[in-house]
Design a protein around this motif. Sequence first.
Motif, short mmCIF file in Angstrom:
data_model
loop_
_atom_site.label_atom_id
_atom_site.label_comp_id
_atom_site.label_asym_id
_atom_site.label_seq_id
_atom_site.Cartn_x
_atom_site.Cartn_y
_atom_site.Cartn_z
N LEU A 37 -41.65 -9.43 95.46
CA LEU A 37 -41.86 -10.89 95.00
C LEU A 37 -40.95 -11.82 94.53
O LEU A 37 -40.74 -12.94 94.78
N HIS A 38 -40.15 -11.23 93.40
CA HIS A 38 -38.95 -12.08 92.53
C HIS A 38 -37.95 -12.34 93.73
O HIS A 38 -37.28 -13.31 93.56
N ALA A 39 -37.66 -11.55 94.49
CA ALA A 39 -36.43 -11.70 95.49
C ALA A 39 -36.90 -13.10 96.48
O ALA A 39 -36.13 -13.77 96.73
N ASP A 40 -38.40 -13.04 96.68
CA ASP A 40 -38.42 -14.37 97.56
C ASP A 40 -38.19 -15.65 96.77
O ASP A 40 -37.48 -16.57 97.46
N PHE A 41 -38.58 -15.66 95.52
CA PHE A 41 -38.23 -16.77 94.83
C PHE A 41 -36.72 -17.03 94.26
O PHE A 41 -36.26 -18.17 94.47
N LYS A 42 -36.15 -16.08 94.24
CA LYS A 42 -34.69 -15.98 93.58
C LYS A 42 -33.64 -16.58 94.61
O LYS A 42 -32.97 -17.16 94.38
N TYR A 43 -33.97 -16.01 96.02
CA TYR A 43 -33.14 -16.37 97.03
C TYR A 43 -33.68 -17.47 98.08
O TYR A 43 -33.07 -17.80 98.96
N GLY A 44 -35.00 -17.79 97.67
CA GLY A 44 -35.49 -19.00 98.88
C GLY A 44 -35.79 -18.42 99.74
O GLY A 44 -36.15 -19.18 100.63
N VAL A 45 -36.27 -17.10 100.18
CA VAL A 45 -36.66 -16.78 101.38
C VAL A 45 -38.02 -17.22 101.47
O VAL A 45 -39.01 -17.05 100.60
N GLN A 46 -38.48 -17.68 102.62
CA GLN A 46 -39.75 -18.25 102.66
C GLN A 46 -41.02 -17.27 103.01
O GLN A 46 -42.18 -17.86 102.74
N ALA A 47 -40.76 -16.23 103.39
CA ALA A 47 -41.72 -15.42 103.59
C ALA A 47 -41.62 -13.93 103.19
O ALA A 47 -40.51 -13.48 103.10
N ARG A 48 -42.64 -13.51 102.74
CA ARG A 48 -42.66 -12.16 101.91
C ARG A 48 -42.38 -11.14 103.17
O ARG A 48 -41.74 -9.96 102.89
N SER A 49 -42.59 -11.25 104.44
CA SER A 49 -42.47 -10.34 105.40
C SER A 49 -41.10 -10.21 105.80
O SER A 49 -40.55 -9.22 106.26
N THR A 50 -40.06 -11.36 105.47
CA THR A 50 -38.83 -11.26 105.82
C THR A 50 -38.23 -10.23 105.01
O THR A 50 -37.25 -9.56 105.23
N ILE A 51 -38.55 -10.24 103.67
CA ILE A 51 -38.03 -9.22 102.80
C ILE A 51 -38.14 -8.12 103.00
O ILE A 51 -37.59 -6.88 102.96
N THR A 52 -39.57 -7.71 103.55
CA THR A 52 -40.02 -6.30 103.93
C THR A 52 -39.45 -5.82 105.05
O THR A 52 -38.91 -4.65 105.05
N MET A 54 -36.38 -6.63 105.95
CA MET A 54 -34.81 -6.47 105.37
C MET A 54 -34.94 -4.77 104.71
O MET A 54 -33.94 -4.10 105.14
N LEU A 55 -36.02 -4.68 104.07
CA LEU A 55 -36.05 -3.23 103.57
C LEU A 55 -36.41 -2.25 104.50
O LEU A 55 -35.65 -1.22 104.32
N ARG A 56 -37.13 -2.51 105.30
CA ARG A 56 -37.40 -1.54 106.18
C ARG A 56 -36.11 -1.44 107.36
O ARG A 56 -35.81 -0.05 107.77
N LYS A 57 -35.28 -2.35 107.53
CA LYS A 57 -34.12 -2.09 108.42
C LYS A 57 -32.80 -1.48 107.67
O LYS A 57 -32.33 -0.91 108.29
N TYR A 58 -32.67 -1.83 106.46
CA TYR A 58 -31.64 -1.61 105.77
C TYR A 58 -31.59 -0.81 104.74
O TYR A 58 -30.63 -0.30 104.09
N SER A 59 -32.64 -0.56 104.17
CA SER A 59 -33.15 0.37 103.22
C SER A 59 -33.11 1.90 103.52
O SER A 59 -33.68 2.26 104.69
N ALA A 60 -32.66 2.64 102.63
CA ALA A 60 -32.63 4.06 102.74
C ALA A 60 -34.07 4.76 102.24
O ALA A 60 -34.27 6.11 102.53
N PHE A 61 -34.77 3.94 101.91
CA PHE A 61 -36.09 4.02 100.99
C PHE A 61 -37.36 3.84 102.07
O PHE A 61 -37.15 2.73 102.58
N VAL A 62 -38.44 4.28 101.97
CA VAL A 62 -39.27 4.42 102.75
C VAL A 62 -40.34 3.11 102.14
O VAL A 62 -40.85 3.72 101.13
N TRP A 63 -40.58 2.02 102.63
CA TRP A 63 -41.34 1.21 101.88
C TRP A 63 -42.71 0.68 102.53
O TRP A 63 -43.54 -0.05 102.04
N GLU A 64 -43.20 1.33 103.63
CA GLU A 64 -44.37 0.92 104.19
C GLU A 64 -45.56 1.26 103.44
O GLU A 64 -46.47 0.45 103.48
N ASN A 65 -45.57 2.23 102.55
CA ASN A 65 -46.84 2.86 101.84
C ASN A 65 -46.80 2.16 100.52
O ASN A 65 -47.70 2.51 99.59
N LEU A 66 -45.60 1.21 100.11
CA LEU A 66 -45.80 0.80 98.63
C LEU A 66 -46.13 -0.50 98.57
O LEU A 66 -45.93 -1.23 99.68
#
Length: 144
Positions: A37-52, A54-66
């Motif tokens: 949530l704070h990443a959206d505001f800090k970097y001016g990303v317009q949609a939360r789904s964009t951050i999600t 990014m996490l799904r594509k570039y993260s080594a961590f599984v974010w679907e269930n969080l």
Amino acid sequence: METPTNISYIKRTPKDYSLSFKLQVVEEIESGQLDRLHADFKYGVQARSTITAMLRKYSAFVWENLSIVSMFNTSEQKSIELEAKVKLLEKQKARAAYLTERADKKVIVFDMLFDLAEKEYDIEIRKNYKPELSKTSKKNIKKQ
């Protein structure tokens, strides 16, 4: 001082962000400096789904269930993170086992193909290396 009156809204997509920017955002979220949530505001990303995304594509961590959680490391959050890491490791282990099994099957198939080709065309495809030294190696040893 005058303020501009015709500020236009520019819709951005995940393609508009550079790879280095995406990796930086993901790294900050993974390290616990920011939450989604704070990443959206800090970097001016317009949609939360964009951050999600990014996490799904570039993260080594599984974010679907969080869900969106606070930045404070509670015991519940730690247990969720550990469970997600265990799931990720289990997926990686299963993938490695699958790839190993697949490679073993390929070796068997290639051996069968080589055997068939050697029989059919009466040629040697495989090299037969003998454990003894070759003639050139023996000469080199005698010279020393």
